[in-house]
Motif scaffolding. Structure first.
Motif, PDB file in Angstrom:
ATOM      1  N   ASN A   1      85.116  29.624  79.108  1.00  0.00           N
ATOM      2  CA  ASN A   1      85.962  28.471  79.317  1.00  0.00           C
ATOM      3  C   ASN A   1      87.282  28.763  78.624  1.00  0.00           C
ATOM      4  O   ASN A   1      87.332  28.914  77.412  1.00  0.00           O
ATOM      5  CB  ASN A   1      85.276  27.257  78.699  1.00  0.00           C
TER       6      ASN A   1
ATOM      7  N   ILE B   1      75.979  22.406  82.047  1.00  0.00           N
ATOM      8  CA  ILE B   1      77.432  22.407  82.187  1.00  0.00           C
ATOM      9  C   ILE B   1      77.789  22.189  83.644  1.00  0.00           C
ATOM     10  O   ILE B   1      77.268  22.873  84.527  1.00  0.00           O
ATOM     11  CB  ILE B   1      77.990  23.764  81.719  1.00  0.00           C
TER      12      ILE B   1
ATOM     13  N   ASP C   1      83.836  32.826  85.556  1.00  0.00           N
ATOM     14  CA  ASP C   1      82.382  32.944  85.694  1.00  0.00           C
ATOM     15  C   ASP C   1      81.983  33.969  86.750  1.00  0.00           C
ATOM     16  O   ASP C   1      80.892  33.917  87.280  1.00  0.00           O
ATOM     17  CB  ASP C   1      81.778  31.575  86.020  1.00  0.00           C
TER      18      ASP C   1
ATOM     19  N   THR D   1      71.370  29.385  74.643  1.00  0.00           N
ATOM     20  CA  THR D   1      72.096  29.443  75.912  1.00  0.00           C
ATOM     21  C   THR D   1      71.921  28.145  76.679  1.00  0.00           C
ATOM     22  O   THR D   1      70.944  27.423  76.479  1.00  0.00           O
ATOM     23  CB  THR D   1      71.568  30.607  76.769  1.00  0.00           C
TER      24      THR D   1
ATOM     25  N   TYR E   1      77.762  30.948  76.839  1.00  0.00           N
ATOM     26  CA  TYR E   1      78.851  30.035  77.191  1.00  0.00           C
ATOM     27  C   TYR E   1      79.900  30.163  76.086  1.00  0.00           C
ATOM     28  O   TYR E   1      79.633  29.847  74.929  1.00  0.00           O
ATOM     29  CB  TYR E   1      78.289  28.613  77.266  1.00  0.00           C
TER      30      TYR E   1
ATOM     31  N   TYR F   1      73.821  25.399  84.952  1.00  0.00           N
ATOM     32  CA  TYR F   1      75.241  25.500  85.273  1.00  0.00           C
ATOM     33  C   TYR F   1      75.384  24.990  86.696  1.00  0.00           C
ATOM     34  O   TYR F   1      74.855  25.586  87.625  1.00  0.00           O
ATOM     35  CB  TYR F   1      75.662  26.965  85.157  1.00  0.00           C
TER      36      TYR F   1
ATOM     37  N   ILE G   1      79.615  32.657  80.839  1.00  0.00           N
ATOM     38  CA  ILE G   1      80.695  31.824  81.374  1.00  0.00           C
ATOM     39  C   ILE G   1      81.730  31.592  80.290  1.00  0.00           C
ATOM     40  O   ILE G   1      81.394  31.195  79.180  1.00  0.00           O
ATOM     41  CB  ILE G   1      80.136  30.474  81.846  1.00  0.00           C
TER      42      ILE G   1
ATOM     43  N   ASP H   1      80.983  19.248  79.784  1.00  0.00           N
ATOM     44  CA  ASP H   1      79.955  19.921  78.975  1.00  0.00           C
ATOM     45  C   ASP H   1      79.609  19.137  77.724  1.00  0.00           C
ATOM     46  O   ASP H   1      79.119  19.696  76.766  1.00  0.00           O
ATOM     47  CB  ASP H   1      80.444  21.330  78.607  1.00  0.00           C
TER      48      ASP H   1
ATOM     49  N   SER I   1      83.034  22.844  74.816  1.00  0.00           N
ATOM     50  CA  SER I   1      83.781  24.089  74.663  1.00  0.00           C
ATOM     51  C   SER I   1      85.147  23.797  74.063  1.00  0.00           C
ATOM     52  O   SER I   1      85.723  24.610  73.351  1.00  0.00           O
ATOM     53  CB  SER I   1      83.923  24.796  76.007  1.00  0.00           C
TER      54      SER I   1
END
Lengths: 259, 259
Positions: free
Chosen positions: B120, A118, B107, A17, B21, A21, B118, A107, B81
């Motif tokens: 994207n 991120i 989010d 993870t 994510y 953020y 989260i 990111d 992402s």
DNA sequence: TTAATAGTGTCTCTGAGACACTATCGT
DNA sequence: ACGATAGTGTCTCAGAGACACTATTAA
């Protein structure tokens, strides 16, 4: 609904993870200088940056210390990054309800030396007078406004150079394609004041030329004349005032406009 | 640079960090039906969704099982992402280089019952024939194309209803404001084929009306006539073919277009 | 010949672009 | 009267909108 069963067996840590953020904000303002009475203002687009402290709250050396950076901070688990940005912006300006918009996510692995962090990037449009009371806080040694040209010369923290260059593009675009220009203007304004705002991001002939723009402003569906109301703040000859109307749906396809 | 010192003392876990994510993709395609020979095609915008499996790989009940969802997956720490979305899209279609674009971040706390996750969001534009070979995989029981109207009737997983509704708006906008329509068309196309694509998202009179559009297409700076080349695939009368030119910078401010 | 798609012929009207000109005030 | 900003007068030309009309082919 066996979602409860599924959830009971779900292991949140089966994937790696992110380590953080954050929400960053590019705060734009326009500094408007009235050279003289009876003259339209000269306007300059500026971006607010903070200078990162040399040490953190506990006195330890800070990451990317001394460099200029976008204001921002870590998002809490109980809020969205947008709410986090709103909070930050309010702390910075003392008011809420300012124009704030999300425009991108950053990111790229390695963009932050602290780990997999991120960043959710936003930009804000703030009237000049809201930033007069700005002040440095815990995280920052200094807060300052720069023109876009100046910013590109600075040593910036993390990948903020990239974020800022994107922000400028998106913000310029929005200024021309929506009615946000109103955030930089008083409720009622003259054609030359609107023109000054738009000049900070474009040089389309129809906008640059005074006669052309003076004519055009009367036909725009989202701007109305304030009938009978004039001002002498930009010239000796009383000048007609205009006002933005309520939001209109504006969307023109490239297949229908004139080129 | 004392970044190394700072880093040595930095505790990555001082903030609560997200639990995941992910990158989700709204895959759009246009199904083009040729009712007859010598007829322009009828086109329908479709979105690809997957039906979530009842159980996961280990046979345990799955989260949001049985509901329809956007394809997507967790982002790895060594990729962005966007790269993750590219990878997913390639797995789904078998080809790379398709039109893919990021359009938002989701989010909101609680959007995913598994924790602070989260998402994207991206959308892709894929020519119809690339999806013919589509197949269900580990995570999905089923893969299907739906019209936008159908999608809104389905029971969707997580907050995908919101994501999809945003995706449709952004995608329609892009179809009208950029030249992506070319992703749905052969290299050389007739005015009526381009018109069919645009009709899926608009009903502006200049686009709907045949005589108007036939005239307009000749004046567009980003489309050129393929001189002397005609086809009879849409009508008995041979029809002029057109082609998109290389990218042109298109950007018109609302202060300069006609209304 | 007919039916269907793909255009073109005109007309009117709006607005863009250019550039000279007028309008209104403070000084 | 002057200087400075704010417009307007007029001309030309391109294109939007409307609608009837022509063009080309397969069957």
């Amino acid at each position: 609904m066996s979602n409860e069963q599924a959830l009971a067996q779900y292991d949140v840590k089966q994937y790696r993870t992110p380590d953080g953020y954050t929400a960053d904000i590019a705060v734009f303002t326009i500094i408007s200088t009235r050279l003289d009475t009876y003259k339209p203002p000269t306007m300059e687009l500026k971006l607010m940056l903070i200078k990162r402290s040399m040490t953190d709250l506990e006195g330890r050396p800070n990451i990317e210390a001394g460099k200029w950076a976008l204001p921002g901070g870590f998002v809490n688990p109980d809020e969205t990054s947008f709410q986090s940005a709103q909070r930050e912006l309010q702390e910075e300006t003392g008011v809420s309800g300012l124009h704030l918009k999300h425009f991108g996510v950053y990111d790229k692995p390695g963009r932050d030396p602290r780990g997999w962090i991120i960043s959710n990037a936003h930009y804000a449009i703030v009237p000049e007078h809201r930033l007069s009371s700005r002040q440095a806080n815990d995280d920052a040694d200094d807060v300052e406004l720069f023109t876009i040209d100046q910013v590109l010369q600075l040593e910036l923290a993390f990948d903020h150079a990239e974020i800022i260059s994107d922000a400028v593009k998106v913000m310029a675009q929005e200024l021309l394609e929506t009615t946000v220009a109103k955030e930089f203007l008083p409720k009622e304004f003259t054609y030359s004041e609107l023109q000054s705002v738009l000049r900070t991001v474009t040089n389309e002939p129809q906008i640059i030329s005074d006669p052309a723009f003076a004519r055009k402003i009367k036909t725009l569906p989202f701007i109305q004349e304030v009938t009978g109301k004039k001002t002498t703040r930009t010239s000796k000859k009383p000048t007609q005032l205009y006002r933005f109307t309520e939001p209109v749906q504006l969307s023109k396809s490239i297949y229908t406009v004139r080129y």
